[in-house]
Scaffold this active site. Structure first.
Site, PDB file in Angstrom:
ATOM      1  N   SER A   8     -31.087 -31.467 -79.432  1.00 27.58           N
ATOM      2  CA  SER A   8     -31.469 -31.612 -80.846  1.00 27.58           C
ATOM      3  C   SER A   8     -31.983 -33.019 -81.116  1.00 27.58           C
ATOM      4  O   SER A   8     -31.667 -33.632 -82.120  1.00 27.58           O
ATOM      5  CB  SER A   8     -30.327 -31.234 -81.778  1.00 27.58           C
ATOM      6  OG  SER A   8     -29.179 -31.954 -81.468  1.00 27.58           O
ATOM      7  N   ARG A  87     -43.242 -39.175 -62.519  1.00 23.53           N
ATOM      8  CA  ARG A  87     -42.902 -37.773 -62.798  1.00 23.53           C
ATOM      9  C   ARG A  87     -41.769 -37.308 -61.897  1.00 23.53           C
ATOM     10  O   ARG A  87     -40.956 -36.483 -62.272  1.00 23.53           O
ATOM     11  CB  ARG A  87     -44.135 -36.886 -62.600  1.00 23.53           C
ATOM     12  CG  ARG A  87     -45.156 -37.063 -63.693  1.00 23.53           C
ATOM     13  CD  ARG A  87     -46.327 -36.132 -63.518  1.00 23.53           C
ATOM     14  NE  ARG A  87     -46.120 -34.823 -64.138  1.00 23.53           N
ATOM     15  CZ  ARG A  87     -46.018 -34.625 -65.443  1.00 23.53           C
ATOM     16  NH1 ARG A  87     -46.064 -35.633 -66.279  1.00 23.53           N
ATOM     17  NH2 ARG A  87     -45.864 -33.408 -65.935  1.00 23.53           N
ATOM     18  N   THR A 119     -38.892 -29.188 -71.882  1.00 26.16           N
ATOM     19  CA  THR A 119     -38.515 -30.374 -71.107  1.00 26.16           C
ATOM     20  C   THR A 119     -39.525 -30.647 -69.987  1.00 26.16           C
ATOM     21  O   THR A 119     -39.872 -29.743 -69.227  1.00 26.16           O
ATOM     22  CB  THR A 119     -37.105 -30.153 -70.513  1.00 26.16           C
ATOM     23  OG1 THR A 119     -36.230 -29.807 -71.566  1.00 26.16           O
ATOM     24  CG2 THR A 119     -36.610 -31.407 -69.803  1.00 26.16           C
ATOM     25  N   ARG A 151     -54.603 -30.694 -78.923  1.00 24.48           N
ATOM     26  CA  ARG A 151     -55.144 -32.062 -78.923  1.00 24.48           C
ATOM     27  C   ARG A 151     -56.656 -32.027 -78.742  1.00 24.48           C
ATOM     28  O   ARG A 151     -57.398 -32.724 -79.435  1.00 24.48           O
ATOM     29  CB  ARG A 151     -54.476 -32.875 -77.808  1.00 24.48           C
ATOM     30  CG  ARG A 151     -53.026 -33.214 -78.157  1.00 24.48           C
ATOM     31  CD  ARG A 151     -52.305 -33.947 -77.045  1.00 24.48           C
ATOM     32  NE  ARG A 151     -50.982 -34.393 -77.506  1.00 24.48           N
ATOM     33  CZ  ARG A 151     -49.886 -34.428 -76.759  1.00 24.48           C
ATOM     34  NH1 ARG A 151     -49.932 -34.059 -75.489  1.00 24.48           N
ATOM     35  NH2 ARG A 151     -48.748 -34.847 -77.265  1.00 24.48           N
ATOM     36  N   HIS A 175     -49.263 -29.363 -66.841  1.00 25.78           N
ATOM     37  CA  HIS A 175     -49.139 -30.114 -68.098  1.00 25.78           C
ATOM     38  C   HIS A 175     -48.915 -31.573 -67.712  1.00 25.78           C
ATOM     39  O   HIS A 175     -47.813 -31.995 -67.459  1.00 25.78           O
ATOM     40  CB  HIS A 175     -47.949 -29.561 -68.884  1.00 25.78           C
ATOM     41  CG  HIS A 175     -47.768 -30.190 -70.227  1.00 25.78           C
ATOM     42  ND1 HIS A 175     -48.778 -30.306 -71.153  1.00 25.78           N
ATOM     43  CD2 HIS A 175     -46.672 -30.741 -70.802  1.00 25.78           C
ATOM     44  CE1 HIS A 175     -48.305 -30.885 -72.238  1.00 25.78           C
ATOM     45  NE2 HIS A 175     -47.039 -31.177 -72.049  1.00 25.78           N
TER      46      HIS A 175
HETATM   47  N1  APR Z   1     -27.265 -30.629 -72.674  1.00 28.94           N
HETATM   48  C1  APR Z   1     -27.673 -30.636 -73.966  1.00 28.94           C
HETATM   49  N2  APR Z   1     -28.436 -31.628 -74.478  1.00 28.94           N
HETATM   50  C2  APR Z   1     -28.794 -32.632 -73.660  1.00 28.94           C
HETATM   51  C3  APR Z   1     -28.395 -32.680 -72.296  1.00 28.94           C
HETATM   52  C4  APR Z   1     -27.587 -31.609 -71.816  1.00 28.94           C
HETATM   53  N3  APR Z   1     -27.154 -31.570 -70.554  1.00 28.94           N
HETATM   54  N4  APR Z   1     -28.908 -33.805 -71.746  1.00 28.94           N
HETATM   55  C5  APR Z   1     -29.620 -34.441 -72.710  1.00 28.94           C
HETATM   56  N5  APR Z   1     -29.544 -33.739 -73.864  1.00 28.94           N
HETATM   57  C6  APR Z   1     -30.132 -34.069 -75.162  1.00 28.94           C
HETATM   58  C7  APR Z   1     -30.034 -35.541 -75.523  1.00 28.94           C
HETATM   59  O1  APR Z   1     -28.734 -35.882 -75.993  1.00 28.94           O
HETATM   60  C8  APR Z   1     -31.108 -35.673 -76.585  1.00 28.94           C
HETATM   61  O2  APR Z   1     -30.585 -35.537 -77.892  1.00 28.94           O
HETATM   62  O3  APR Z   1     -31.527 -33.818 -75.166  1.00 28.94           O
HETATM   63  C9  APR Z   1     -32.063 -34.503 -76.292  1.00 28.94           C
HETATM   64  C10 APR Z   1     -33.476 -34.952 -75.986  1.00 28.94           C
HETATM   65  O4  APR Z   1     -33.977 -35.497 -77.136  1.00 28.94           O
HETATM   66  P1  APR Z   1     -34.922 -36.795 -77.162  1.00 28.94           P
HETATM   67  O5  APR Z   1     -34.396 -37.834 -76.227  1.00 28.94           O
HETATM   68  O6  APR Z   1     -35.158 -37.156 -78.596  1.00 28.94           O
HETATM   69  O7  APR Z   1     -36.261 -36.273 -76.487  1.00 28.94           O
HETATM   70  P2  APR Z   1     -37.456 -35.482 -77.205  1.00 28.94           P
HETATM   71  O8  APR Z   1     -38.461 -36.453 -77.699  1.00 28.94           O
HETATM   72  O9  APR Z   1     -36.901 -34.488 -78.155  1.00 28.94           O
HETATM   73  O10 APR Z   1     -38.111 -34.745 -75.956  1.00 28.94           O
HETATM   74  C11 APR Z   1     -37.441 -33.688 -75.304  1.00 28.94           C
HETATM   75  O11 APR Z   1     -39.474 -32.562 -74.694  1.00 28.94           O
HETATM   76  O12 APR Z   1     -41.742 -33.047 -74.808  1.00 28.94           O
HETATM   77  C12 APR Z   1     -40.608 -33.044 -74.000  1.00 28.94           C
HETATM   78  O13 APR Z   1     -41.007 -34.863 -72.492  1.00 28.94           O
HETATM   79  C13 APR Z   1     -40.207 -34.424 -73.549  1.00 28.94           C
HETATM   80  O14 APR Z   1     -38.667 -33.714 -71.859  1.00 28.94           O
HETATM   81  C14 APR Z   1     -38.777 -34.211 -73.174  1.00 28.94           C
HETATM   82  C15 APR Z   1     -38.302 -33.154 -74.166  1.00 28.94           C
END
Ligand code: APR
Length: 307
Positions: A8, A87, A119, A151, A175
């Site tokens: 989230s 990557r 992800t 885009r 991607h």
């Molecule tokens: N289980 C649940 N949540 C997790 C876990 C896990 N094992 N590991 C990490 N998280 C949560 C983190 O706590 C964080 O809140 O995943 C969330 C990722 O959110 P952000 O760091 O804000 O990343 P965001 O910008 O939302 O991007 C998420 O989407 O576009 C892709 O490259 C981007 O891989 C990335 C993903």
């Protein structure tokens, strides 16, 4: 309609907000290892419900039991991609997270549940999710081309000063650096862009599209979230409303485009079963070469993983 979003953070919370506002779900479960973030995000969204005109139930938790029997599971959980991170490094970190998340989804989902993977690196992570859950290929779909095409559509619209929704574009392949924008299938109001823009301008747009995600990352210091969230919601809508839109997505190929056992972006029809069918478009020699390069890049990530 119950939709679970795992992760989230910025993308996950943006998806939840759009789903609620567009009234595409009546129950949203936000899961995060950072439970405070999940709970706080849910409460923040609920505080806006009277103004946003929805009555969606939104739960924030770290407990997968709340996510039982969801129609869709959206995986955004992952480590942040910092500028300069390779990557491969990102894949190693996020693959571990994807394994854990997938095992949990497998436990609480039902035979109709579908998964959309966001992800990154998304093609390789989708492969991990499919292998761990054992879901058939109709039920695991990665976000790739919808975002890259959006885009490209924007840059074309900006150049011609027309409405972005009037522009169609298809970006296939991996991607990332190896995406393959298919210029000959790009149109504006039905007119091929090759009749409206010079070859140099099109080249510029293609290059800017390829760097779209990186440009946002370099400019603000973290990766994009609004356009990714909107792209996912377009995919979700096509599935849950059985719209059967043709959208470029990362899916598991079994012989299509001469490729086996790999996730890669191709045009597909998304409907109530998830991936309804794969559309095979004609590629010229240059496009085929680039498409193969992107397959090789995904394979180089997944070949060492033991699932
Ligand atoms: N289980 C649940 N949540 C997790 C876990 C896990 N094992 N590991 C990490 N998280 C949560 C983190 O706590 C964080 O809140 O995943 C969330 C990722 O959110 P952000 O760091 O804000 O990343 P965001 O910008 O939302 O991007 C998420 O989407 O576009 C892709 O490259 C981007 O891989 C990335 C993903």
């Amino acid at each position: 309609m119950k939709i679970t979003i795992v992760g989230s953070g910025k993308v996950g919370s943006s998806i939840a907000r759009l789903l609620a506002i567009k009234q595409l779900a009546d129950e949203i479960v936000l899961i995060d290892i950072n439970e405070g973030l999940a709970k706080g995000t849910a409460l923040d969204l609920l505080h806006a419900s009277s103004i946003d005109h929805h009555a969606c139930r939104i739960v924030g938790t770290k407990d997968y039991e709340f996510a039982e029997d969801s129609e869709l599971y959206i995986i955004t959980a992952g480590a942040p991609r910092n500028p300069g991170m390779s990557r491969k490094d990102l894949f190693d970190k996020n693959a571990k997270i994807a394994v854990e998340v997938s095992e949990n989804i497998k436990r609480v989902s039902n035979s109709r549940s579908k998964i959309i993977v966001i992800t990154n690196p998304v093609d390789a992570i989708s492969y991990v999710v499919k292998k761990v859950t054992g879901f058939d290929r109709r039920r695991v779909i990665g976000l790739s081309g919808v975002l890259d095409s959006a885009r490209m559509r924007f840059y074309i619209a900006q150049e011609l000063d027309v409405a972005p929704e009037n522009v169609t574009a298809i970006v296939i392949g991996g991607h990332g650096n190896h995406m393959v924008p298919l210029v000959k299938y790009s149109t504006v109001g039905g007119i091929p862009i090759t009749q409206l823009l010079s070859r140099e301008k099109i080249e510029e747009i293609v290059e800017r599209t390829k760097r779209g995600g990186a440009e946002v990352l370099e400019t603000m210091g973290f990766s994009a979230f609004s356009a990714p969230a909107s792209s996912v919601v377009e995919m979700i809508e096509s599935i849950i409303k059985n719209k059967r839109k043709i959208l470029p997505c990362s899916v598991y190929l079994q012989g299509e485009y001469g490729v086996n056992d790999c996730f890669i972006g191709v045009p597909v029809v998304l409907g109530k079963n998830g991936l309804e069918r794969i559309i095979e478009v004609e590629l010229d020699e240059e496009e085929k070469k680039k498409f193969l390069e992107s397959i090789n890049e995904v394979r180089s990530l997944i070949e060492k993983i033991n699932l």
